[in-house]
Design a protein around this motif. Sequence first.
Motif, short mmCIF file in Angstrom:
data_model
loop_
_atom_site.label_atom_id
_atom_site.label_comp_id
_atom_site.label_asym_id
_atom_site.label_seq_id
_atom_site.Cartn_x
_atom_site.Cartn_y
_atom_site.Cartn_z
N ASP A 165 5.66 65.11 -4.77
CA ASP A 165 5.43 64.98 -3.35
C ASP A 165 6.09 66.18 -2.67
O ASP A 165 7.29 66.17 -2.41
N ALA A 166 5.29 67.21 -2.44
CA ALA A 166 5.85 68.41 -1.82
C ALA A 166 4.82 68.98 -0.86
O ALA A 166 3.63 69.00 -1.16
N PRO A 167 5.27 69.40 0.32
CA PRO A 167 4.31 69.99 1.25
C PRO A 167 3.73 71.30 0.70
O PRO A 167 4.38 71.96 -0.12
N ASP A 168 2.52 71.63 1.13
CA ASP A 168 1.83 72.81 0.59
C ASP A 168 2.64 74.10 0.71
O ASP A 168 2.54 74.98 -0.13
N ASP A 169 3.41 74.19 1.79
CA ASP A 169 4.10 75.47 2.00
C ASP A 169 5.47 75.50 1.32
O ASP A 169 6.21 76.47 1.44
N MET A 170 5.84 74.44 0.63
CA MET A 170 7.16 74.45 -0.02
C MET A 170 7.17 75.47 -1.15
O MET A 170 6.31 75.45 -2.02
N PRO A 171 8.14 76.39 -1.13
CA PRO A 171 8.22 77.34 -2.24
C PRO A 171 8.47 76.63 -3.57
O PRO A 171 9.15 75.59 -3.62
N ILE A 172 7.92 77.20 -4.63
CA ILE A 172 8.09 76.62 -5.97
C ILE A 172 9.57 76.37 -6.25
O ILE A 172 9.95 75.36 -6.85
N LEU A 173 10.42 77.30 -5.79
CA LEU A 173 11.86 77.17 -6.03
C LEU A 173 12.39 75.80 -5.62
O LEU A 173 13.12 75.15 -6.36
N TRP A 174 12.01 75.37 -4.41
CA TRP A 174 12.57 74.11 -3.89
C TRP A 174 11.89 72.90 -4.50
O TRP A 174 12.50 71.85 -4.64
N SER B 235 10.08 82.74 -7.11
CA SER B 235 9.66 81.39 -6.74
C SER B 235 10.09 81.01 -5.33
O SER B 235 9.59 80.05 -4.76
N CYS B 236 11.01 81.77 -4.73
CA CYS B 236 11.48 81.42 -3.38
C CYS B 236 10.47 81.76 -2.31
O CYS B 236 10.57 81.27 -1.19
N VAL B 237 9.50 82.64 -2.64
CA VAL B 237 8.51 83.02 -1.63
C VAL B 237 7.09 82.67 -2.07
O VAL B 237 6.13 83.09 -1.45
N THR B 238 6.98 81.91 -3.17
CA THR B 238 5.65 81.55 -3.66
C THR B 238 5.44 80.06 -3.43
O THR B 238 6.15 79.23 -4.02
N PRO B 239 4.48 79.70 -2.57
CA PRO B 239 4.29 78.28 -2.28
C PRO B 239 3.73 77.52 -3.49
O PRO B 239 3.06 78.11 -4.32
N VAL B 240 3.99 76.24 -3.52
CA VAL B 240 3.52 75.43 -4.65
C VAL B 240 2.01 75.53 -4.83
O VAL B 240 1.52 75.50 -5.97
N THR B 241 1.27 75.68 -3.75
CA THR B 241 -0.19 75.73 -3.86
C THR B 241 -0.65 76.90 -4.73
O THR B 241 -1.67 76.84 -5.38
N ALA B 242 0.15 77.98 -4.76
CA ALA B 242 -0.22 79.15 -5.56
C ALA B 242 -0.11 78.87 -7.06
O ALA B 242 -0.59 79.65 -7.88
N ALA B 243 0.54 77.75 -7.41
CA ALA B 243 0.76 77.46 -8.83
C ALA B 243 -0.21 76.41 -9.36
O ALA B 243 -0.19 76.10 -10.56
N VAL B 244 -1.03 75.89 -8.48
CA VAL B 244 -1.96 74.84 -8.93
C VAL B 244 -2.92 75.43 -9.96
O VAL B 244 -3.48 76.50 -9.75
N GLY B 245 -3.05 74.74 -11.08
CA GLY B 245 -3.94 75.21 -12.14
C GLY B 245 -3.33 76.31 -13.00
O GLY B 245 -3.98 76.88 -13.85
N LYS B 246 -2.07 76.64 -12.72
CA LYS B 246 -1.38 77.66 -13.53
C LYS B 246 -0.17 77.04 -14.20
O LYS B 246 0.22 75.93 -13.89
N LYS B 247 0.41 77.82 -15.10
CA LYS B 247 1.58 77.32 -15.83
C LYS B 247 2.87 77.93 -15.28
O LYS B 247 3.04 79.14 -15.26
N ILE B 248 3.78 77.04 -14.86
CA ILE B 248 5.11 77.50 -14.42
C ILE B 248 6.06 77.35 -15.61
O ILE B 248 6.12 76.29 -16.23
N THR B 249 6.78 78.42 -15.91
CA THR B 249 7.77 78.34 -16.99
C THR B 249 9.13 78.72 -16.41
O THR B 249 9.25 79.71 -15.70
#
Lengths: 152, 725
Positions: A14-23, A57-71
Motif C-alpha cells: 500500500d504505497a502512493p504512486d509518487d512514493m520513492p522506491i526507497l521509502w 531509489s530516493c528519486v524513483t517512484p514506485v510506479t517506475a518499478a512496476v513490471g521490473k525487478k528491484i534488487t
Amino acid sequence: MITLNINGKDVQLDAPDDMPILWALRDVVHLTGTKFGCGMAQCGACTVHLDGQAIRSCVTPVTAAVGKKITTIEHMQNDKVGQAVQAAWSAVDVVQCGYCQSGQIMAATALLTSNKKPTDDDIDAAMSGNICRCGTYPRIRAAIHEAANKLA
Amino acid sequence: MNSPLNISRRTFIKATALAVGGLVIAFSIPNAKRFLLPGISDANASEEASKLPTPNAFLRVGTDNTITVMLAHSEMGQSIWTTLPMLIAEELDADWSKIKVMHAPAAPEYIHTAYGIQITGGSSTTWSEFDRYRQAGALTRALLVNAAAKKLGVAAESIKTENGFAISGDKKISYGDLAEAAAKLETPKAVTLKEPKDWKIIGKATKRLDGPEKINGTAIFGQDVHFDGLMTAMVARSPVFGGSVKSFDASAAKKIKGVHQVVQVPTGVAVIADNYWAAKQGRDALKVEWNLGPNAGLDSKALVSEYRKMAATQGLPAAKAGDIKTAASKATKIIEAEYVLPYLAHSPMEPLNCSVRISQDSCEIWTGTQMQGTDQQAAAKILGLKPEQVKIHTLFLGGGFGRRANPAADFVSEAVQVAKAAGVPVKTVWSREDDVKGGYYRPMYLHQAKIAVDAKGLPVAWEHTAVGQSIMLGTPFEAFQIKDGVDATSVEGVADSPYIKGTPNHLVSLHTPKTGVPVLWWRSVGHSHSAFVMESLVDELAHAAGKDSLEYRRALLNDHPRHLATLNLAAEKASWGKPLPKGVFRGIAVHESFGSFVTQVAEVSVNKGEVKVHRMVCAIDCGLSVNPDSLKAQMESCISFGLGAAMQSEITFKDGMVEQSNFHDYKVMRMADMPKVEVYIVQNTEKMGGVGEPGLPPVAPAVTNAVFAATGKRIRTLPIGNQLA
Ligand code: FES
Ligand code: FES
C-alpha cells in the motif's frame, strides 16, 4: 495497492504512486539495508538495482518499478558478482560507520556486472555518485579491483 | 604495567551470577566526578548504580561460551567495536570467534574515565579504556581460573588459559562451563596484567567485528529502528537560528494521506505521519509564519568584516611571554597575514534521527548518539523523570564527527518533545537539508598574525589574535575548559604551539564573539582551524627566509622529537626533495593534537585554477597502536574529511539563512577527488594518544602549501574553492 518484484518475490504494498522506491522498501516493506542519505540523487546511499541497473531509489517512484525487478543489498549474497564484491569488501576491511556501504556495494556490483575489468577511471566514473563521509574511497577502489581479479 | 593493580582501590567491581546463567563483571568508579545538567541531582550516584542489575556490565561470559563485551562508547566508524574487545580478549585469553559486542545503556558505570560523562569524543576511547577493559578481562580470567582450580582440585597457579579454555595438564574446561561456578566466587582483590611482550592480540592488525553486518545490510542504525506503532515525524524549524513560530496553518498538511497530527514543539512544528514520505509531504504543505528573531540579518561577508575589526584590538590573553613590541622593533622583517575559515557542517552520512517511546514512568530512546550522558539527563528533565528512568538504546552511528555529541542534546530533546506532544511513539527524522541547515557547526574563525623574524629568518616575536565563537560556553565542560574567559579549544594548536612557545616574545589573544549560530566540536575541534593557520604561517616564514619547508620546520622543532619523527618519516616516504612528475608539487605540514603527532605530505598539481591532489603521505605517532589497521583506516578517513573541508565545503549565511542545503552545494569528497593515500606508523612506546581526529589538522595546510609551491599563491581562506581560477 501496487505490486513490486523485490528480490525475486512479488510483494503487494500500500504505497502512493509518487512514493520513492526507497521509502516503500524502508518504511512499508521494512527492508532497511537500503539507506537514506540525501533524497535528491546526490549521495548514492539509496542505490538499488532495477532490472540490473544501479538506480537512485530516493528519486524513483514506485510506479517506475512496476513490471521490473528491484534488487537490494539483502539479495547480494545470491548474486555471483555481489558475492565477490562482498567478499572483497571483507578482505580489504572497507567499512567504517557502514552507512554508505549498501549503496557502495550495489554501485560496485552494477559496475562489475557490466565491466569485468574496470580501470581507475572507470571506478571514478561509476562510483563518484556514492558519497562516503568516512572516506573509505581508497579501500573501495582496492576492493573493486580485488573483486574483479577474483571474478576473472 | 606488570605490577598487580589493586583494582578494589580504584574501582568498584562486582561479579554476579547472570539470571540467565553465566558471569557478569561490572565496574564503577565511585570517585569519578560526574557532570550533571542544571536541575539534575546526583541521587543516582555510583553507590546506587552498583546495585543495578545485569545490563550494567562490561563483560558477560555465557554458558554457551560466548563472551559479550559491552561498549561504554559508541561505534561510529572508528572501530572501537573491535578495539575494546581486543583489550578484553587479550587479558582473558578468549576465543576471538566467540566475541559478541553490544552498546552499553546509559548508566553511571559507563562514564568516561577522564571526562566524567558518558561520551565518545576527543579521540579518547582507546587510551581512556586501555586499563579498564584490560582489567575487566584479567579479572574475569582470574575468576574462571579459580573456578577451574576448585573444580579440578588443583592450585590456581598451575592453570593456563588459552583460546577460551582453562587448561590443567591434559584437562581442558571451556569458559562457558566455568561461568556459573565463577560467578559464585569471591572477586579477587587484585589482578596482574600481561606484559606487553606477551600480547597476542594487542598491536596486531585485526579485522572489524562489525564488518559482516555492515556489508550485508543487516546492521541496524538509528534510522532503521522500527516497531509496531512507531510513527515518523519531521519538524519545520525556523529558517533563522533563534527564530520562533508566530503562527501556522496545518490544514493542507493534514490532508496528506498518512499524516496523523501536526503539533507545535519548542523548536518548531512537527508533522507526525505513517512514514517518511508522508511526513515530508506534510511538512512541505505546512504553512508557518516565523518570528525571525535577532539573527535575521546574519551575513557571512559582514561577519568576516566584523571579526576583522575585532582582531584589530588585543583580545583576552591565552599565551604570553617576553615583550613583543621591543623585540619587533629590533627585527629584520615583519610578516603579517590573516587567515579565515568558514562554518562547517559535519554532515554524517546518516541524517540525524531519534525514536522515543514514553510511558507513565519511563522513556525509551533509540538513537545513534555520542553522548548518552547528557541525552539521558535532558530527556529526564523534559519529562520530569529521574535519569535512570530514561533508557537509551544506542544503535550504530552512521557517522558522528562530533555532531552526535551535543551537550545541548538538541536532536534527542526535540524528539522527546515531539513524542511527548504527539502522545505516541515517534521517530523524529531529519532530511539532509535539515542537517545542512541545522546548525551546530564548526565555528567560523579569523586569525591574524604579526611575526617578527631575525636575520636568520627565525621568529623572535609572534603576535597572534584569533576571533571565533566558543564551543564550550554553556556546556558542562565550561568550568574545565574556559579559564579567564579563554576557551582552551578556541586556541588549541596556537597557544600551545611549539612554534609560538619557542618564540621568546609572544602574545596569543582571543576574541569570543557571541554570534547567534549554534556551534559544536567538528572532527578535531580547534585544531581544525589552528593547524591550517599555524602550518601555513610557518610555510610563509620558511619562504621568507629562503629555506626549504622541511628544513625550516626541523630547525624550529629541534626539541620536539615526536613531531620530528613523523616529519622525518613522512618526508622520507614521500621522497621529499626528489624530483616529481612535471607539474606536481609537494607541501608538508605537521601538527600535534589529542596526544598524537601527524605529518602529512601532499602532492598536488594546479591546472587552469583547479587543484588536484594526487597523493597523501601520512606519518603518525600515537604511541602504542592497538589495532594498526584501524589506525590506518582512521588516517584515510581524516584525509578524506580534511580534504573536503580544504577544497570545497563551507556554510555561509545571507539574510540570516544558511545558503547551502544538500550535497550539491555543501560539497564533500567523492571517489574521483580522492588521492592515493599512504600511512606510516612511528613505532614507539610513548604515551597513547588518539587516532580518530589527529590525522585531519595537517591535511589542509599540506595541500595549500603544495598549492603555494605550484603557483606562488598563498591560500589564506578556506575552502580553496575557485580562488585560483
Ligand atoms: S538518498 Fe538517494 S542518492 Fe542520496
Ligand atoms: S563508511 Fe561511513 S559513510 Fe561510508
